[in-house]
Design a protein around this motif. Structure first.
Motif, PDB file in Angstrom:
ATOM      1  N   PHE A 174       0.809  -1.155   0.069  1.00 36.67           N
ATOM      2  CA  PHE A 174       0.043  -0.125   0.056  1.00 36.67           C
ATOM      3  C   PHE A 174       0.822   1.102   0.112  1.00 36.67           C
ATOM      4  O   PHE A 174       1.800   1.396   0.866  1.00 36.67           O
ATOM      5  CB  PHE A 174      -0.905  -0.076   1.161  1.00 36.67           C
ATOM      6  N   LYS A 175       0.662   2.217  -1.055  1.00 37.70           N
ATOM      7  CA  LYS A 175       1.548   3.281  -1.264  1.00 37.70           C
ATOM      8  C   LYS A 175       1.026   4.625  -0.423  1.00 37.70           C
ATOM      9  O   LYS A 175      -0.115   4.619  -0.441  1.00 37.70           O
ATOM     10  CB  LYS A 175       2.030   3.561  -2.647  1.00 37.70           C
ATOM     11  N   ARG A 176       1.856   5.152   0.147  1.00 32.16           N
ATOM     12  CA  ARG A 176       1.419   6.665   0.481  1.00 32.16           C
ATOM     13  C   ARG A 176       2.690   7.484   0.646  1.00 32.16           C
ATOM     14  O   ARG A 176       3.869   7.118   0.353  1.00 32.16           O
ATOM     15  CB  ARG A 176       1.030   6.455   2.017  1.00 32.16           C
ATOM     16  N   ASN A 177       2.515   8.918   0.875  1.00 33.19           N
ATOM     17  CA  ASN A 177       3.614   9.794   0.962  1.00 33.19           C
ATOM     18  C   ASN A 177       4.012  10.408   2.201  1.00 33.19           C
ATOM     19  O   ASN A 177       3.252  10.441   3.207  1.00 33.19           O
ATOM     20  CB  ASN A 177       3.334  10.968  -0.222  1.00 33.19           C
ATOM     21  N   PHE A 178       5.307  10.697   2.228  1.00 32.62           N
ATOM     22  CA  PHE A 178       5.893  11.539   3.473  1.00 32.62           C
ATOM     23  C   PHE A 178       5.622  12.937   3.050  1.00 32.62           C
ATOM     24  O   PHE A 178       5.984  13.148   1.631  1.00 32.62           O
ATOM     25  CB  PHE A 178       7.279  11.048   3.829  1.00 32.62           C
ATOM     26  N   SER A 179       5.497  13.740   3.836  1.00 31.86           N
ATOM     27  CA  SER A 179       5.231  15.312   3.375  1.00 31.86           C
ATOM     28  C   SER A 179       6.089  16.110   4.142  1.00 31.86           C
ATOM     29  O   SER A 179       6.199  15.912   5.511  1.00 31.86           O
ATOM     30  CB  SER A 179       3.807  15.682   3.510  1.00 31.86           C
ATOM     31  N   ILE A 180       6.481  17.334   3.912  1.00 29.85           N
ATOM     32  CA  ILE A 180       6.878  18.579   4.350  1.00 29.85           C
ATOM     33  C   ILE A 180       5.986  19.496   4.555  1.00 29.85           C
ATOM     34  O   ILE A 180       5.388  19.948   3.791  1.00 29.85           O
ATOM     35  CB  ILE A 180       8.260  18.983   3.662  1.00 29.85           C
ATOM     36  N   VAL A 181       5.683  19.948   6.084  1.00 36.26           N
ATOM     37  CA  VAL A 181       4.800  20.840   6.203  1.00 36.26           C
ATOM     38  C   VAL A 181       5.780  22.253   7.011  1.00 36.26           C
ATOM     39  O   VAL A 181       6.600  21.818   7.867  1.00 36.26           O
ATOM     40  CB  VAL A 181       3.602  20.500   7.101  1.00 36.26           C
ATOM     41  N   THR A 182       5.361  23.380   6.751  1.00 36.51           N
ATOM     42  CA  THR A 182       5.983  24.475   7.149  1.00 36.51           C
ATOM     43  C   THR A 182       4.807  25.333   7.285  1.00 36.51           C
ATOM     44  O   THR A 182       3.778  25.445   6.723  1.00 36.51           O
ATOM     45  CB  THR A 182       7.134  25.252   6.311  1.00 36.51           C
ATOM     46  N   ASN A 183       5.245  26.485   8.218  1.00 36.25           N
ATOM     47  CA  ASN A 183       4.020  27.602   8.571  1.00 36.25           C
ATOM     48  C   ASN A 183       4.307  29.075   8.232  1.00 36.25           C
ATOM     49  O   ASN A 183       4.252  29.992   9.151  1.00 36.25           O
ATOM     50  CB  ASN A 183       3.595  27.443   9.867  1.00 36.25           C
TER      51      ASN A 183
END
Length: 320
Positions: free
Chosen positions: A278-287
């Protein structure tokens, strides 16, 4: 539950009162806060009195046994953390105009990425940029997102989604593959061919808590497969799930990053279930639209790091 691996106690020149207040609120003790801040207890008490006078209300309830926040104190603490985070970010951004990448970098990561992938990235970061001082907070995706929103973290590395109505910038940077894992003695380990998920309907599924990216992935996998597990046991981290699967308690859906050592040593086995990996993504979050040089070089490492490719290739080999 969040684990702070490094916590900076350095006082900034214009917010001594805020830093002292935060330290007392978190340590729940004037003496321990004074030790952390390398101050005398009377000096800490004076800062707290001055801060309460400037606010115009008592913020801490004090007895011989404890010091704790009252309702006004909880409001002040929440905003004090945000103010200190913003001040630190402003200071670093201005300093960057004349200097190379250096200074503090507060990183938040969800458990899978933070425990199994991030250490490799940090090793390279520290080797190439010794003047950068990273600190790491590990938590579930929902908690990391909230800390980025409140400016207590410069960047978050998460799996899964979060509420769209947030001020965060979000960018995918790596792909993950998840597998159904079982004990080596599970009766279906040696079965030939692909398994339907229905063949696992009698198994106990060991899952992460709500708010976890791994839990969200499992729920999405179940939904796409038209399946609901009849029995579920919930855990707050991945390590006890792996130990419990190895012991034969149940099965789980886990990231390739989390299980590579156990697969290599034969402690866990993957089940060839339809719909996996099952594929998913890692994400970068900034503010913030502004990034310190330290944050810029860290994000560049994440996006262009050959170690991720190498690790991914090793993991793919182990899954076979």
């Amino acid at each position: 539950m969040i684990s702070n691996y490094i916590y900076e106690k350095e006082l900034l020149p214009i917010d001594h009162q805020l830093q002292v207040f935060i330290a007392v609120a978190e340590r729940k003790n004037f003496s321990r806060a004074a030790e952390d801040l390398h101050m005398t207890q009377p000096a800490v008490s004076q800062y707290i009195r001055s801060f309460e006078e400037s606010i115009g209300v008592r913020l801490l309830e004090r007895t011989n046994k404890y010091v704790r926040l009252n309702r006004a104190g909880e409001i002040a603490y929440h905003h004090a953390k945000e103010i200190v985070g913003l001040y630190s970010k402003m200071h670093n951004l201005v300093d960057d105009l004349a200097n190379k990448a250096s200074g503090s970098l507060t990183i938040g990561a969800s458990y899978t990425f933070g425990e199994y992938v991030l250490p490799h990235i940090l090793s390279k970061l520290v080797a190439e940029y010794p003047s950068i001082e990273p600190s790491v907070t590990i938590g579930n995706t929902a908690d990391i997102v909230e800390l980025v929103i409140s400016h207590q973290l410069d960047v978050g590395l998460i799996e899964g989604h979060f509420k769209e109505a947030t001020p965060l910038q979000n960018e995918n940077f790596a792909e993950d593959a998840m597998y159904v894992v079982a004990s080596p003695i599970h009766p279906l380990v040696r079965k030939k061919g692909r398994l339907s998920i229905g063949e696992l309907s009698n198994d106990l599924w060991l899952l992460r808590e709500e708010g976890s990216g791994t839990r969200e992935a499992a729920e999405t996998f179940f939904s796409q497969s038209g399946f609901r597990p009849a029995r579920v046991m919930q855990f707050s981290s991945t390590q006890p799930i792996k130990e419990s699967v190895e012991a034969g308690l149940g099965i789980s859906l886990l990231s390739q990053w989390a299980i590579q050592k156990e697969l290599r040593h034969g402690e866990l086995k993957t089940l060839p279930v339809k719909g996996t990996p099952f594929k998913r993504n890692f994400s970068i979050v900034t503010n913030s639209p502004f990034q310190t040089k330290a944050l810029q070089v860290f994000i560049d490492l994440l996006k262009n790091n050959e170690d991720l490719t190498v690790l991914n290739q090793k993991n793919s080999t182990n899954m076979k």
